[in-house]
Design a protein around this motif. Structure first.
Motif, mmCIF file in Angstrom:
data_model
loop_
_atom_site.group_PDB
_atom_site.id
_atom_site.type_symbol
_atom_site.label_atom_id
_atom_site.label_comp_id
_atom_site.label_asym_id
_atom_site.label_seq_id
_atom_site.Cartn_x
_atom_site.Cartn_y
_atom_site.Cartn_z
ATOM 1 N N ILE A 194 -41.555 -15.152 0.781
ATOM 2 C CA ILE A 194 -42.259 -14.737 -0.431
ATOM 3 C C ILE A 194 -41.429 -15.225 -1.602
ATOM 4 O O ILE A 194 -40.334 -14.730 -1.866
ATOM 5 C CB ILE A 194 -42.478 -13.217 -0.517
ATOM 6 C CG1 ILE A 194 -43.316 -12.725 0.667
ATOM 7 C CG2 ILE A 194 -43.189 -12.876 -1.830
ATOM 8 C CD1 ILE A 194 -43.678 -11.248 0.599
ATOM 9 N N ASP B 297 -41.014 -6.159 -6.132
ATOM 10 C CA ASP B 297 -42.337 -6.105 -5.506
ATOM 11 C C ASP B 297 -42.430 -7.006 -4.281
ATOM 12 O O ASP B 297 -43.086 -6.662 -3.286
ATOM 13 C CB ASP B 297 -43.419 -6.512 -6.516
ATOM 14 C CG ASP B 297 -43.714 -5.406 -7.527
ATOM 15 O OD1 ASP B 297 -42.984 -4.402 -7.554
ATOM 16 O OD2 ASP B 297 -44.678 -5.572 -8.308
ATOM 17 N N TYR C 191 -50.941 -3.398 -5.094
ATOM 18 C CA TYR C 191 -51.453 -4.599 -4.427
ATOM 19 C C TYR C 191 -52.479 -4.208 -3.369
ATOM 20 O O TYR C 191 -52.180 -3.455 -2.441
ATOM 21 C CB TYR C 191 -50.300 -5.374 -3.797
ATOM 22 C CG TYR C 191 -49.300 -5.877 -4.804
ATOM 23 C CD1 TYR C 191 -49.429 -7.135 -5.382
ATOM 24 C CD2 TYR C 191 -48.219 -5.085 -5.203
ATOM 25 C CE1 TYR C 191 -48.512 -7.596 -6.313
ATOM 26 C CE2 TYR C 191 -47.302 -5.528 -6.135
ATOM 27 C CZ TYR C 191 -47.451 -6.787 -6.686
ATOM 28 O OH TYR C 191 -46.548 -7.239 -7.627
ATOM 29 N N GLN D 166 -40.508 -8.813 -10.102
ATOM 30 C CA GLN D 166 -41.124 -9.619 -9.051
ATOM 31 C C GLN D 166 -40.292 -9.585 -7.773
ATOM 32 O O GLN D 166 -40.838 -9.543 -6.667
ATOM 33 C CB GLN D 166 -41.313 -11.057 -9.551
ATOM 34 C CG GLN D 166 -42.397 -11.173 -10.612
ATOM 35 C CD GLN D 166 -42.330 -12.457 -11.419
ATOM 36 O OE1 GLN D 166 -42.982 -12.565 -12.445
ATOM 37 N NE2 GLN D 166 -41.538 -13.425 -10.992
ATOM 38 N N LEU E 81 -43.658 -5.849 -0.524
ATOM 39 C CA LEU E 81 -44.777 -6.459 0.189
ATOM 40 C C LEU E 81 -44.340 -6.969 1.557
ATOM 41 O O LEU E 81 -45.051 -6.797 2.560
ATOM 42 C CB LEU E 81 -45.371 -7.605 -0.631
ATOM 43 C CG LEU E 81 -46.225 -7.222 -1.832
ATOM 44 C CD1 LEU E 81 -46.608 -8.471 -2.628
ATOM 45 C CD2 LEU E 81 -47.497 -6.485 -1.394
ATOM 46 N N HIS F 289 -52.443 -17.759 -0.909
ATOM 47 C CA HIS F 289 -51.112 -17.159 -0.796
ATOM 48 C C HIS F 289 -50.509 -16.828 -2.157
ATOM 49 O O HIS F 289 -49.292 -16.676 -2.276
ATOM 50 C CB HIS F 289 -50.181 -18.081 -0.006
ATOM 51 C CG HIS F 289 -50.423 -18.051 1.471
ATOM 52 N ND1 HIS F 289 -49.518 -18.541 2.391
ATOM 53 C CD2 HIS F 289 -51.475 -17.576 2.203
ATOM 54 C CE1 HIS F 289 -50.003 -18.384 3.616
ATOM 55 N NE2 HIS F 289 -51.189 -17.804 3.529
ATOM 56 N N GLU F 290 -51.338 -16.707 -3.194
ATOM 57 C CA GLU F 290 -50.889 -16.347 -4.537
ATOM 58 C C GLU F 290 -51.250 -14.895 -4.820
ATOM 59 O O GLU F 290 -52.423 -14.517 -4.802
ATOM 60 C CB GLU F 290 -51.558 -17.245 -5.594
ATOM 61 C CG GLU F 290 -51.280 -18.724 -5.440
ATOM 62 C CD GLU F 290 -49.921 -19.138 -5.979
ATOM 63 O OE1 GLU F 290 -49.169 -18.269 -6.473
ATOM 64 O OE2 GLU F 290 -49.606 -20.343 -5.920
ATOM 65 N N ALA F 291 -50.241 -14.071 -5.142
ATOM 66 C CA ALA F 291 -50.514 -12.672 -5.481
ATOM 67 C C ALA F 291 -51.049 -12.541 -6.909
ATOM 68 O O ALA F 291 -51.883 -11.683 -7.190
ATOM 69 C CB ALA F 291 -49.256 -11.827 -5.312
ATOM 70 N N LYS G 6 -53.343 -13.923 -9.497
ATOM 71 C CA LYS G 6 -54.507 -14.808 -9.374
ATOM 72 C C LYS G 6 -55.179 -15.139 -10.697
ATOM 73 O O LYS G 6 -55.831 -16.173 -10.818
ATOM 74 C CB LYS G 6 -55.536 -14.178 -8.434
ATOM 75 C CG LYS G 6 -54.978 -13.870 -7.043
ATOM 76 C CD LYS G 6 -56.012 -13.233 -6.155
ATOM 77 C CE LYS G 6 -55.380 -12.729 -4.859
ATOM 78 N NZ LYS G 6 -54.701 -13.793 -4.092
ATOM 79 N N PRO H 175 -53.227 -8.611 -1.350
ATOM 80 C CA PRO H 175 -52.850 -9.646 -2.328
ATOM 81 C C PRO H 175 -52.959 -11.068 -1.803
ATOM 82 O O PRO H 175 -53.098 -12.007 -2.590
ATOM 83 C CB PRO H 175 -51.396 -9.300 -2.645
ATOM 84 C CG PRO H 175 -50.902 -8.583 -1.424
ATOM 85 C CD PRO H 175 -52.081 -7.790 -0.933
ATOM 86 N N PHE H 176 -52.893 -11.235 -0.469
ATOM 87 C CA PHE H 176 -52.953 -12.564 0.119
ATOM 88 C C PHE H 176 -54.080 -12.634 1.133
ATOM 89 O O PHE H 176 -54.551 -11.611 1.640
ATOM 90 C CB PHE H 176 -51.635 -12.904 0.833
ATOM 91 C CG PHE H 176 -50.405 -12.742 -0.014
ATOM 92 C CD1 PHE H 176 -50.192 -13.542 -1.122
ATOM 93 C CD2 PHE H 176 -49.430 -11.793 0.309
ATOM 94 C CE1 PHE H 176 -49.049 -13.397 -1.901
ATOM 95 C CE2 PHE H 176 -48.285 -11.638 -0.456
ATOM 96 C CZ PHE H 176 -48.097 -12.437 -1.564
ATOM 97 N N LEU I 284 -45.253 -14.437 -5.342
ATOM 98 C CA LEU I 284 -45.586 -13.294 -6.170
ATOM 99 C C LEU I 284 -45.485 -13.606 -7.661
ATOM 100 O O LEU I 284 -46.006 -12.873 -8.481
ATOM 101 C CB LEU I 284 -44.665 -12.117 -5.823
ATOM 102 C CG LEU I 284 -45.157 -10.764 -6.325
ATOM 103 C CD1 LEU I 284 -44.995 -9.697 -5.258
ATOM 104 C CD2 LEU I 284 -44.387 -10.344 -7.562
#
Length: 390
Positions: A115, A310, A348, A307, A314, A357-359, A361, A351-352, A141
């Motif tokens: 991540i 988080d 979240y 970030q 995740l 694969h981008e949290a 968006k 999120p993916f 993230l």
């Protein structure tokens, strides 16, 4: 208590033999270190909280931290060490786009999920897409540059009505890819930059490219670089007596920009995912945890810190859902997280996905910030209200 747990993350006697080893790679020295250290400390706070609550799968989380020095070749060596020697089951971190693009292929080959908590180059999560690759092990993230570029251009063109802008960017992968994203965002509005100036990291005097931008009639400077050189741009405009707005990527929030530019940093605007003044209760709780753990009121790079925090939460949620530390199972869990995960930036909800694969968006997941009296604050009250009500 948080300080004790943070120290335990670094001291092997605190851990049982069956700890879950997670790699943390970032620049902890050099010009990018404000971002790397902030990210690392955010990750440490998350790990301390997770371990205080019993760890994951009945095992403590152990962070294996390595300084990549913001150098591509060092990032490759760190990846090989974390995989081959340290036997990490996953990785969180990476601040610099070039380091990410050079090193993440090793995690991909080893089927170790990553991540990316800070690096923003738009290519990062697209390097290993199907059908060329069966599965993609790279997640992110942070706010991708394509999204940041759209926010930067929206601020310059739509909100402030500038039509003549210059782009100043550094010669790294980060700077050059960011320039491309800015040019594409401008092109969508039928605009081209009146000047595009590239400089090298470490350049001490940036008055020449600034002067060329001024002579080209630029009404604003759009930037893609990191703090030390961004400060030299701001200082060069002041030396020339040119009062021109600076609008750029999130790195305009770096302490090395604000401290070195001083009053010349005032009014610079940039996208941010987290601001210290964020009024949301989770954001306030994180700020308080930071102050207790770090013994300081100042985060050198607040977005990087939040970030990082988080990202680890995740990742641990995915390990818990997978019920194992096997890389493919963790990846599958990340692509289909069942339960919401409370973070600093947001709660979240899935999120993916397999294809995304981008949290972060949309621009509604970030804010426009401004340097004001040496602090990074919300540029618009609407964003402050949105942060409070999320």
């Amino acid at each position: 208590m948080l300080r004790v747990f943070a120290l335990c993350l670094l001291l092997s006697p605190c851990w049982a033999a069956d700890s879950i080893r997670i790699g943390v790679s970032g620049p902890f020295t050099g010009g990018s270190s404000p971002m790397g250290l902030s990210m690392r400390d955010g990750i440490r706070i998350a790990a301390a909280e997770i371990n205080a609550a019993g760890g994951v799968l009945g095992r403590p989380v152990e962070l294996v931290e390595r300084d990549d020095e913001a150098r591509n070749e060092r990032g490759v060596a760190v990846a090989q060490q974390l995989i081959g020697q340290d036997k990490v089951v996953a990785m969180v971190g990476i601040v610099n786009t070039g380091v990410a693009l050079a090193s993440q292929r090793y995690y991909q080959s080893a089927r170790i999920p990553v991540i990316t908590a800070v690096a923003t180059g738009s290519l990062i999560t697209r390097q290993f897409l199907p059908p060329a690759y069966a599965d993609n092990y790279i997640f992110r993230l942070s706010c991708a540059d394509a999204l940041q570029a759209a926010m930067i251009v929206d601020e310059a063109v739509e909100r402030r009505h500038f039509t003549r802008v210059a782009i100043l960017h550094d010669a790294t992968n980060y700077g050059q890819l960011g320039r491309n994203d800015l040019e594409r965002a401008l092109e969508k509005r039928g605009l081209r930059p009146v000047a595009v100036e590239r400089y090298n990291p470490g350049d001490v005097d940036l008055s020449a490219p600034v002067l060329r931008a001024k002579r080209a009639g630029a009404e604003a400077i759009l930037t893609y670089g990191i703090g030390p050189e961004l400060a030299r741009i701001a200082n060069a405009t002041a030396k020339l007596g040119w009062k021109v707005p600076m609008i750029g990527s999130w790195t305009l929030s770096m302490s090395t920009f604000i401290d070195s530019a001083g009053p010349n940093a005032e009014g610079a605007r940039m996208p941010q995912t987290y601001l210290v003044e964020d009024p949301h209760p989770r954001a306030q709780a994180f700020r308080e945890a930071w102050q207790k753990a770090a013994g300081s009121d100042r985060m050198l790079s607040p977005s990087a810190a939040a970030q990082g925090y988080d990202a680890l939460r995740l990742l641990v949620a995915a390990i818990r859902q997978a019920g194992t530390t096997e890389g493919p199972k963790i990846r599958e869990a990340l692509e289909d997280l069942h339960d919401p995960v409370d973070g600093v930036l947001m709660t979240y909800q899935r999120p993916f996905s397999v294809s995304d694969h981008e949290a972060i968006k949309t621009s509604r997941m970030a804010y426009l910030a401004e340097v004001r009296r040496g602090q990074v604050v919300f540029a618009y009250d609407d964003d402050r209200k949105r942060a409070a009500s999320r």
